[in-house]
Motif scaffolding. Structure first.
Motif: not given
Length: 528
Positions: A380, A464-467, A469, A505-509
């Motif tokens: 991120g 911020k949004t983070w990823q 894996n 991969r997924i985007s999370l908060s």
């Protein structure tokens, strides 16, 4: 087993001298590995030992390996070094040349694993080569996950080439590499650590040769390799001839399932074992496909761990174990099939193979375990916009129980990689761990109980949004017991209490909480 145990005296080497030389050679590659771990930038190398070190003769045959490392890396390196020398034969190299590649189909199966080969010179001639393979933090591309659609999307592909030429940087190669990674300082640091560790090995080997009056190690390599091969063949000759079939099912986060089918054939007259994976699932669209080198690596390790693990691991002891697999299948990937997360299938192979070996040596059988380690990578941006990316961090479930021992908890067979301490992970990115504990009653019941899985919970402190894996497995089909033992618990991969059903991969908060519950190992024998 020592290299001279129960073996005839070698012409030119008396047994005591040979044993001293062998132990000195092992000390040399162990010192190479220690130098690499001490100087590496990547936490997965420095803290978890995700590496391989070995010494090769002029013909590209692995003579000895360091104790530290993983079978997937070490036994892939045993094949990969020879492939590098096919392109750059020793007689074409100049003093100070160093070779590099991360070609996944010729080495360890993923672009993040970079192999460096450092020649050792004596009296103007190459007498050996010191190889290392380590998992780098980043090579650009998708990252350490299964979502890449082909190998070109997974990162930078470094063909077999010279990293150094006559002791000087090959500038164009360095520019191409460092321009394509997110953390060039870390990449450069790890490459220098690999080269430096090879130089440590070369210096120690020269000291060994000087002390024993050797011009090179060719005769010594022949003796070590020949003895190791004959000892392996003798172990196989004690087994009943025949073909023993088995299979195992691996399920993944998206609900897909993979069948691993194998037939183990023992030829006790020739002293050879052939493992054929015909019938195994076709290649996956996800990046979990396994190249032949990696399939060979974990197959030979599994057979040797049951057969006679005390025999030194080198070109000779690996030779009598043959591996076959249909080209283009999930266990014999070809370009451009993706494979960054190839460990999820590669480390699962022993679960099928051990069932076949249990028919040959039931006293050495082991119930199914959780299989592959679960791997995580977080990336991120900091509040100032600068990027962060963690090295891969891993967690293990339970190992299957054995005839006389319960399964190990939170410890993965067949890999040798350990977990990166949570303090190190937290220091590398704004990750906060809430829990790390063993899962009670997750091991299968039996005369011997399966090992426990573990639970991990974490979040990322960011606005911020983070990823993420994440590569997980065994969420629906549990590790099976053997000889009447019960199955271990399945795993679960949760975000905010909801099961994740993708391998991408997924985007999370920053408000999201990730919970990992790893499987337990199967039990051995019926409980009394």
């Amino acid at each position: 087993m020592t290299i001279t145990e129960e073996q005839p005296t070698a012409e030119g080497f008396d047994p005591i001298e040979l044993e001293i030389l062998w132990q000195s050679l092992i000390s040399t590659v162990n010192e190479q590995a220690r130098a690499l771990q001490r100087s590496a930038f990547s936490p997965i190398v420095r803290e978890a030992g995700d590496l391989a070190n070995a010494v090769f003769d002029r013909r590209g045959r692995m003579v000895a390996q360091a104790v530290t490392g993983t079978p997937g890396h070490i036994n892939s390196l045993a094949i990969g070094a020879a492939k590098m020398l096919e392109e750059y034969p020793v007689d074409t190299l100049d003093e100070g040349d160093v070779l590099i590649t991360n070609d996944p189909y010729k080495t360890a199966g993923q672009l993040l694993d970079v192999t460096v080969l450092v020649p050792a010179w004596r009296n103007g001639k190459i007498i050996a080569l010191f190889g290392s393979t380590i998992h780098h933090t980043d090579v650009g591309g998708y990252g350490i996950g299964a979502g890449g659609r082909d190998v070109f999307e997974e990162g930078l592909w470094i063909p077999i080439c010279k990293l150094l030429k006559r002791g000087e940087r090959n500038d164009d190669v360095w520019k191409f590499i460092l321009s394509n990674v997110r953390q060039p300082d870390h990449m450069a640091g790890d490459l220098h650590a690999q080269m430096a560790s090879g130089e440590v090995g070369a210096q120690r080997l020269n000291t060994l040769c000087a002390a024993h009056g050797l011009d090179d190690i060719e005769a010594l390599a022949d003796e070590i390799i020949d003895r190791s091969e004959e000892a392996t063949r003798d172990s196989i000759r004690g087994l009943p001839s025949g073909t023993y079939k088995s299979s195992a099912v691996l399920d993944l986060a998206d609900g897909s399932k993979i069948d691993i089918v194998c037939a183990l054939t023992v030829d006790s007259d020739a002293g050879e074992i052939t493992v054929d994976y015909d019938g195994t699932s076709e290649a996956s669209p996800w990046g979990i496909n396994v190249v032949m080198n990696y399939t060979h690596a974990y197959t030979t390790f599994t057979v040797r761990s049951v057969l006679n693990p005390d025999i030194p691991n080198n070109h000779g002891s690996l030779g009598p174990i043959k591996v076959k697999a249909p080209e283009g299948s999930i266990v014999n990937a070809v370009s451009p099939q993706p494979g960054t997360a190839r460990h999820v299938v590669g480390m699962f192979l022993p679960n099928a193979l051990l069932k076949a070996l249990a028919q040959v040596r039931p006293e050495a059988a082991m119930a199914e375990g959780s299989g592959a380690v679960w791997t995580m990578q977080v990336n991120g941006n900091h509040p100032d916009g600068s990027p962060f990316i963690t090295a891969m961090f891993t967690y293990a479930g339970g190992v299957g129980a054995r005839a006389t021992k319960p399964g190990l908890s939170a410890c993965s067979y067949p890999t040798g990689v350990s977990a990166v301490p949570i303090e190190v992970v937290e220091a590398s990115a704004p990750i906060r761990f809430h829990e790390k504990s063993l899962r009670p009653d997750s091991g299968g019941a039996g005369a011997q109980i399966g090992g426990l899985g573990q639970a991990i919970e974490f979040s990322v402190d960011t606005d911020k949004t983070w990823q993420l894996n994440a590569v997980t497995s065994r969420l629906a089909d549990p590790p099976l017991g053997v000889f009447g033992g019960e199955s271990g618990a399945t795993g679960s991969f949760l975000v905010n209490g909801e099961q994740v059903e993708t391998q991408a991969r997924i985007s999370l908060s920053g408000d999201d909480v990730i919970r990992l519950e790893l499987p337990g190992g199967g039990g051995y024998g019926a409980a009394e």
